[in-house]
Every structure is written in structure tokens, then in C-alpha cells.
Design a protein around this motif. Structure first.
Motif, PDB file in Angstrom:
ATOM      1  N   TYR A  41      -9.813   0.660   2.636  1.00  0.00           N
ATOM      2  CA  TYR A  41      -9.606  -0.407   1.655  1.00  0.00           C
ATOM      3  C   TYR A  41      -9.705  -1.782   2.307  1.00  0.00           C
ATOM      4  N   ARG A  99      -1.879  -2.025  -5.086  1.00  0.00           N
ATOM      5  CA  ARG A  99      -3.052  -1.936  -4.213  1.00  0.00           C
ATOM      6  C   ARG A  99      -3.809  -3.270  -4.196  1.00  0.00           C
ATOM      7  N   PHE A 129       0.822  -1.211   0.000  1.00  0.00           N
ATOM      8  CA  PHE A 129       0.000   0.000   0.000  1.00  0.00           C
ATOM      9  C   PHE A 129       0.857   1.261   0.000  1.00  0.00           C
TER      10      PHE A 129
END
Length: 317
Positions: A108, A68, A55
Motif C-alpha cells: 500500500y 486505510r 493500518f
């Protein structure tokens, strides 16, 4: 770069080991020893720190999307292994990103976590998941974290095993504490002392010892106390105090835009490993110890370089 390559390599190895061909790496040996040997909680720990690394890599465009995705896959792998100790370390490290005002990471991971739960739940409702019970096992794992006595009631055998592990650890820790306080409270019992003997008598009074799972007290804090006593435990506590102080300072610098976000990757790795080591066998051996001290050195040196640059800039002014 070496860490990133290792994290990328970890994902296919993890998938093969736990989902495709569990015995494959047992046959890939050198002089009789497996070239790749996995341990569940360590794999979950490494997947957790890999999620942070992917990340925080400074990229743009297609590589950004790829990393990602790898971050989310790593997080999903950690959740799939249902390791409680790595989850603790991961959660504490995630707080560091909140201090650095990088809440996007949390969003996320929360999104992918919800997606996993919804997908598995639908599969169970449709009776398409042959293994079944994932939600029950995961829920039991989470609930068992607060079951210190190990006497709770659970919906699956995984919960019962987790509760048994809690009892296993509390007996371990109580035995080490009592023995250390009686025989060597200040400087401990030494690195050659057999910490397992007293535990085996307490936990397996009728015999049938599981010596494979009794190589250490399953907590770096209890290992420090047993080996080096109160003096050693306080010394390690001081190291951890300065570690968290510098980690939060680095996070605040990132929040102010005075340091790039990728500098937090090493700090997140350090905290993830330490959190896992607080409840598992991680720092007592090279498999986690080498990485922990290497990451700590990398993280600390980066912060010291920043401080040196600030001092030089102040002198020039």
C-alpha cells in the motif's frame, strides 16, 4: 483509542501548519505559549507511527476503508516533509510487519509513494507546480543519507542543506565522543555538563553560534554516551536489545495467528521513534520521550499478558 484520536487530529493540524496557514498556531496561545507547536522531524515521526496505527486498527467495512485512507495520507505527509531520520525509523518498523507476514502494508505504502512521485512528476512536466523541484529535493534527501562527510554535489539547495546537516552531526558526535573519552569515559560527564561548548568551538570557530540548534548532539546514542558514559550507553543498548527481541517475538506470534495484528502498532511506534531519535532531537525531551516510554510500556505489557495466559493454560492442561 486516545492514540488513534491523536493521530486523526494530527492530520488536519499538519495540513494547516505546513500548507494552509503556517502562522495560525503561533497566534493560538495560552499565557504566551503556543497551544500547538510543531517541529518538522517530530511531525514526520508522528505521521509515520500514525500510518502504522491506522493500518493495524481491527475494523471492517466502511471504517476499514477510512482508516486505510488515513494510513496512506499519514504516509504521504511523512514523505512530503522529507524527514530523513523519521524515514529510517519507519523503514525499520516496516520490517516488523514483514516478519509478521503483513506485507500488504508495504505494498500500500509503495503504491501511494509511486502515485505521489508520478503525480508530482507530471505536474512538473506540465509546469503546473509553482514550487517545483519536489522530485529533485526528495532525491537529494535520500542520496544525502549516505553522504557522511557532507561533501556531495546535489541538484537543489535542499540537498546542500541536508549534506550540511550531516556534517553538523558528525562534528557533534566526534566532539562529544572525544570529550567524554578524555574526561569521563565510564560514567560520562553528567546531566548538568554543557555538551555544546566544545561543539560550538569546533563548528563555529569564528563565532555566530546557532544556540537554538545545539541543545543536544542530535542522537540519543551520543546523548547517552556524553551524559552517562560507556556504562550508560551499554545499559541503554541492553534495553534496546530486549526491545527488538520482544518486538520480533510479537511479530512472529502475529505471523502464526496467535496474536492479533493490532498488537504490533505499539511496537511499530516504539521503533519509529527510536529510529528518528538516533539522528535527531527526539528522546532528549518530553515531546518524544513520553510517547516512546509509554508505547514501550503498552507493547511490553501486552506481550507479558500473553505469556501469562500461556503459562496459565499450560498449568491447566
Amino acid at each position: 483509542r486516545s492514540v488513534v484520536v491523536g493521530c486523526i487530529f494530527l492530520i488536519p493540524v499538519f495540513i494547516i501548519q505546513f500548507f494552509v496557514a503556517p502562522e495560525l498556531f503561533n497566534h493560538l496561545t495560552f499565557r504566551g505559549y503556543p497551544v500547538i507547536a510543531h517541529k518538522g522531524d517530530l511531525t514526520a515521526t508522528f505521521l509515520g507511527l500514525a500510518s502504522f496505527y491506522f493500518f493495524l486498527i481491527p475494523t471492517r467495512g466502511l471504517p476499514l476503508i477510512m482508516f486505510r485512507i488515513l494510513s496512506l495520507i499519514s504516509f504521504g505527509g511523512m514523505v512530503a516533509l522529507m524527514g530523513r531520520a523519521p524515514l529510517v525509523g519507519f523503514a525499520v518498523a516496516a520490517v516488523l510487519l514483514l516478519i509478521a507476514r503483513r506485507a500488504q502494508f508495504i505494498l500500500y505504502q509503495a503504491a501511494i509513494g509511486c502515485l505521489i512521485l508520478v503525480t508530482v512528476g507530471l505536474l512538473q512536466l506540465a509546469r503546473l507546480n509553482e514550487t517545483g523541484g519536489f522530485l529533485e529535493r526528495l532525491t537529494d534527501r535520500v542520496e544525502s543519507m549516505a553522504d557522511i562527510s557532507g561533501t556531495g554535489s546535489y541538484r537543489s539547495s535542499i540537498g546542500d542543506v541536508a549534506a550540511s546537516n550531516n556534517q553538523f552531526r558528525t562534528v557533534w558526535w566526534r566532539t562529544v565522543f572525544d570529550e567524554t573519552m578524555q574526561k569521563g569515559p565510564w560514567f560520562g560527564l553528567g546531566f548538568g555538563y554543557d555538551l555544546t561548548a566544545g561543539f560550538l568551538r569546533a563548528y563555529f570557530p569564528t563565532g555566530g553560534e546557532d544556540t537554538a540548534s545545539t541543545r543536544s548532539p542530535h542522537s540519543i546514542w551520543m546523548t547517552m554516551l556524553g551524559r552517562m558514559g560507556v556504562i550508560g550507553l551499554i545499559s541503554f543498548l541492553i534495553i534496546v536489545f530486549f526491545m527488538f527481541r520482544d518486538a520480533t517475538r510479537a511479530a512472529r506470534l502475529v505471523a502464526r495467528g496467535r496474536q492479533p495484528a493490532e498488537t504490533l502498532a505499539n511496537w511499530c511506534a516504539v521503533i519509529t521513534i527510536l529510529g528518528s531519535a538516533s539522528f535527531g532531537v527526539v528522546l532528549e525531551g518530553p515531546m518524544g520521550g513520553i510517547l516512546f516510554w509509554a508505547f514501550l510500556g503498552l507493547a511490553s505489557s501486552r506481550l507479558q499478558l500473553y505469556e501469562l495466559a500461556e503459562e496459565t493454560k499450560a498449568k491447566e492442561l
